[in-house]
Motif scaffolding. Structure first.
Motif, mmCIF file in Angstrom:
data_model
loop_
_atom_site.group_PDB
_atom_site.id
_atom_site.type_symbol
_atom_site.label_atom_id
_atom_site.label_comp_id
_atom_site.label_asym_id
_atom_site.label_seq_id
_atom_site.Cartn_x
_atom_site.Cartn_y
_atom_site.Cartn_z
ATOM 1 N N GLU A 25 1.097 -1.042 0.185
ATOM 2 C CA GLU A 25 -0.059 -0.054 -0.152
ATOM 3 C C GLU A 25 1.060 1.125 -0.009
ATOM 4 O OE1 GLU A 25 -3.291 0.043 2.812
ATOM 5 O OE2 GLU A 25 -3.625 -1.953 2.381
ATOM 6 N N GLU A 26 2.011 1.214 0.837
ATOM 7 C CA GLU A 26 2.993 2.306 0.751
ATOM 8 C C GLU A 26 3.657 2.584 -0.595
ATOM 9 O OE1 GLU A 26 6.680 3.994 3.588
ATOM 10 O OE2 GLU A 26 5.517 2.204 4.096
ATOM 11 N N TYR A 27 4.241 1.295 -1.007
ATOM 12 C CA TYR A 27 5.026 1.680 -2.311
ATOM 13 C C TYR A 27 4.382 1.241 -3.591
ATOM 14 C CZ TYR A 27 8.693 2.268 1.005
ATOM 15 O OH TYR A 27 9.574 3.070 1.886
ATOM 16 N N HIS A 28 3.091 0.714 -3.469
ATOM 17 C CA HIS A 28 2.364 0.235 -4.883
ATOM 18 C C HIS A 28 3.206 -0.602 -5.541
ATOM 19 C CE1 HIS A 28 -0.095 3.768 -3.655
ATOM 20 N NE2 HIS A 28 1.122 4.525 -3.621
ATOM 21 N N GLY A 29 3.821 -1.661 -4.863
ATOM 22 C CA GLY A 29 4.416 -2.768 -5.666
ATOM 23 C C GLY A 29 6.002 -2.612 -5.118
ATOM 24 N N PRO A 30 6.788 -3.911 -5.365
ATOM 25 C CA PRO A 30 8.238 -3.927 -4.893
ATOM 26 C C PRO A 30 9.015 -3.143 -5.762
ATOM 27 C CG PRO A 30 7.361 -5.944 -6.137
ATOM 28 C CD PRO A 30 6.124 -5.041 -5.922
ATOM 29 N N PRO A 40 24.903 -2.708 -4.767
ATOM 30 C CA PRO A 40 24.799 -3.975 -5.508
ATOM 31 C C PRO A 40 25.605 -4.905 -4.967
ATOM 32 C CG PRO A 40 26.472 -2.129 -6.374
ATOM 33 C CD PRO A 40 25.610 -1.455 -5.385
ATOM 34 N N SER A 41 26.267 -4.865 -3.944
ATOM 35 C CA SER A 41 26.924 -5.960 -3.171
ATOM 36 C C SER A 41 26.182 -6.753 -2.147
ATOM 37 C CB SER A 41 28.338 -5.584 -2.573
ATOM 38 O OG SER A 41 27.721 -4.749 -1.513
ATOM 39 N N VAL A 42 24.967 -5.836 -1.854
ATOM 40 C CA VAL A 42 23.931 -6.449 -0.845
ATOM 41 C C VAL A 42 22.976 -7.157 -1.843
ATOM 42 C CG1 VAL A 42 21.946 -5.977 0.486
ATOM 43 C CG2 VAL A 42 24.096 -4.652 0.595
ATOM 44 N N LYS A 43 22.824 -8.769 -0.914
ATOM 45 C CA LYS A 43 21.932 -9.412 -1.773
ATOM 46 C C LYS A 43 20.420 -9.477 -0.969
ATOM 47 C CE LYS A 43 25.709 -12.585 -2.486
ATOM 48 N NZ LYS A 43 26.836 -11.508 -2.301
ATOM 49 N N PHE A 44 19.360 -9.090 -1.839
ATOM 50 C CA PHE A 44 18.073 -8.751 -1.292
ATOM 51 C C PHE A 44 17.513 -9.983 -1.796
ATOM 52 C CE2 PHE A 44 19.858 -4.368 -2.312
ATOM 53 C CZ PHE A 44 19.528 -3.694 -0.944
ATOM 54 N N ILE A 45 16.515 -10.323 -0.715
ATOM 55 C CA ILE A 45 15.550 -11.566 -0.891
ATOM 56 C C ILE A 45 14.108 -10.676 -0.953
ATOM 57 C CG2 ILE A 45 14.670 -13.699 -0.115
ATOM 58 C CD1 ILE A 45 17.528 -14.151 1.145
ATOM 59 N N LEU A 46 13.362 -10.922 -2.057
ATOM 60 C CA LEU A 46 12.085 -10.388 -2.192
ATOM 61 C C LEU A 46 11.010 -11.683 -1.954
ATOM 62 C CD1 LEU A 46 10.027 -8.433 -2.683
ATOM 63 C CD2 LEU A 46 10.488 -8.548 -5.013
ATOM 64 N N PRO A 47 10.512 -12.016 -0.850
ATOM 65 C CA PRO A 47 9.565 -13.187 -0.557
ATOM 66 C C PRO A 47 8.301 -12.897 -1.140
ATOM 67 C CG PRO A 47 9.614 -11.773 1.402
ATOM 68 C CD PRO A 47 10.590 -11.034 0.440
ATOM 69 N N HIS A 48 7.765 -14.208 -1.351
ATOM 70 C CA HIS A 48 6.522 -14.389 -1.993
ATOM 71 C C HIS A 48 6.123 -13.881 -3.439
ATOM 72 C CE1 HIS A 48 6.052 -14.895 2.233
ATOM 73 N NE2 HIS A 48 5.896 -13.404 2.603
ATOM 74 N N LEU A 49 7.450 -13.856 -4.185
ATOM 75 C CA LEU A 49 7.434 -13.460 -5.379
ATOM 76 C C LEU A 49 6.710 -12.137 -5.578
ATOM 77 C CD1 LEU A 49 8.536 -14.433 -8.255
ATOM 78 C CD2 LEU A 49 6.301 -15.236 -8.568
ATOM 79 N N GLY A 50 6.891 -11.333 -4.468
ATOM 80 C CA GLY A 50 6.360 -9.802 -4.484
ATOM 81 C C GLY A 50 5.077 -9.481 -3.851
ATOM 82 N N ALA A 51 4.471 -10.412 -3.520
ATOM 83 C CA ALA A 51 3.128 -10.250 -3.034
ATOM 84 C C ALA A 51 2.508 -11.536 -2.245
ATOM 85 C CB ALA A 51 2.045 -9.889 -4.331
ATOM 86 N N TYR A 52 2.471 -11.276 -1.209
ATOM 87 C CA TYR A 52 2.086 -12.224 -0.161
ATOM 88 C C TYR A 52 0.575 -12.722 -0.448
ATOM 89 C CZ TYR A 52 0.457 -14.929 4.204
ATOM 90 O OH TYR A 52 0.105 -15.789 4.838
ATOM 91 N N ARG A 53 0.403 -13.923 -0.829
ATOM 92 C CA ARG A 53 -0.911 -14.714 -0.968
ATOM 93 C C ARG A 53 -2.024 -13.722 -1.653
ATOM 94 N NH1 ARG A 53 -2.645 -18.434 3.965
ATOM 95 N NH2 ARG A 53 -4.174 -19.114 2.394
#
Length: 176
Positions: A59-64, A76-89
């Motif tokens: 709701e705040e960011y309107h998407g990942p 660029p050296s930080v490994k970011f993990i975006l769970p739930h393929l961007g949207a939970y259930r």
């Protein structure tokens, strides 16, 4: 293997000391950012070479994409993990598209498989992303890990790719 959980806004000024202690003395291998990651958090994550899991408030960011683009570019050296393929259930197809696009654009962004309602988005991720950018997620105990494993197996990936998704990738990210 554990992840620390921190809220960068509520713990400002303390994150470096806390994370260093948790990684060095407790053996934690990553951090889940419970709030939008700040420079303070990402600087120490980069220093410690640990991944960060962050699920943006849609709701705040309107998407990942909006939440991840700047950080993935600046760190660029930080490994970011975006769970739930961007949207939970969720049936928010655009969030899944954005997550796949982020992982395609940025080699430091990984997507998780848990709680994706429509299989077609997991299938799309498996077609469009290299297997080493997809991480198995169970979201247990809320979801049944057996179901989440089965959803990955239904992708019918080649055995080496399936092995990466089901554990090899996260082991590599965590230095195992």
């Amino acid at each position: 293997i554990g992840f620390a959980v921190h809220n960068p806004q509520q713990e400002a000024g303390q994150l470096r000391q806390l994370l260093i202690a948790e990684v060095k003395s407790l053996g934690l291998k990553g951090v889940r950012s419970d709030g939008h990651p700040t420079r303070e958090l990402l600087d120490v994550v980069a220093e410690l070479n640990i991944p960060v899991i962050y699920y943006p408030d849609l709701e705040e960011y309107h998407g990942p994409a909006q939440a991840y683009y700047m950080n993935a570019t600046a760190y660029p050296s930080v490994k970011f993990i975006l769970p739930h393929l961007g949207a939970y259930r969720s049936w928010q197809w655009w969030a899944h598209y954005e997550a796949i696009d982020l992982a395609k654009r940025f080699p430091n962004v990984y997507v998780g498989t848990s709680s994706v309602i429509s299989r077609k988005y997991l299938e799309m991720a498996a077609r469009e992303l290299p297997a080493d950018r997809i991480l198995f997620g169970s979201f247990a105990p809320e979801l049944d890990p057996r179901v989440e494993i089965f959803s990955v197996k239904l992708l019918k990936l080649p055995k080496p790719s399936e092995a990466l998704v089901l554990g090899g990738n996260i082991q590599r990210l965590l230095g195992q």
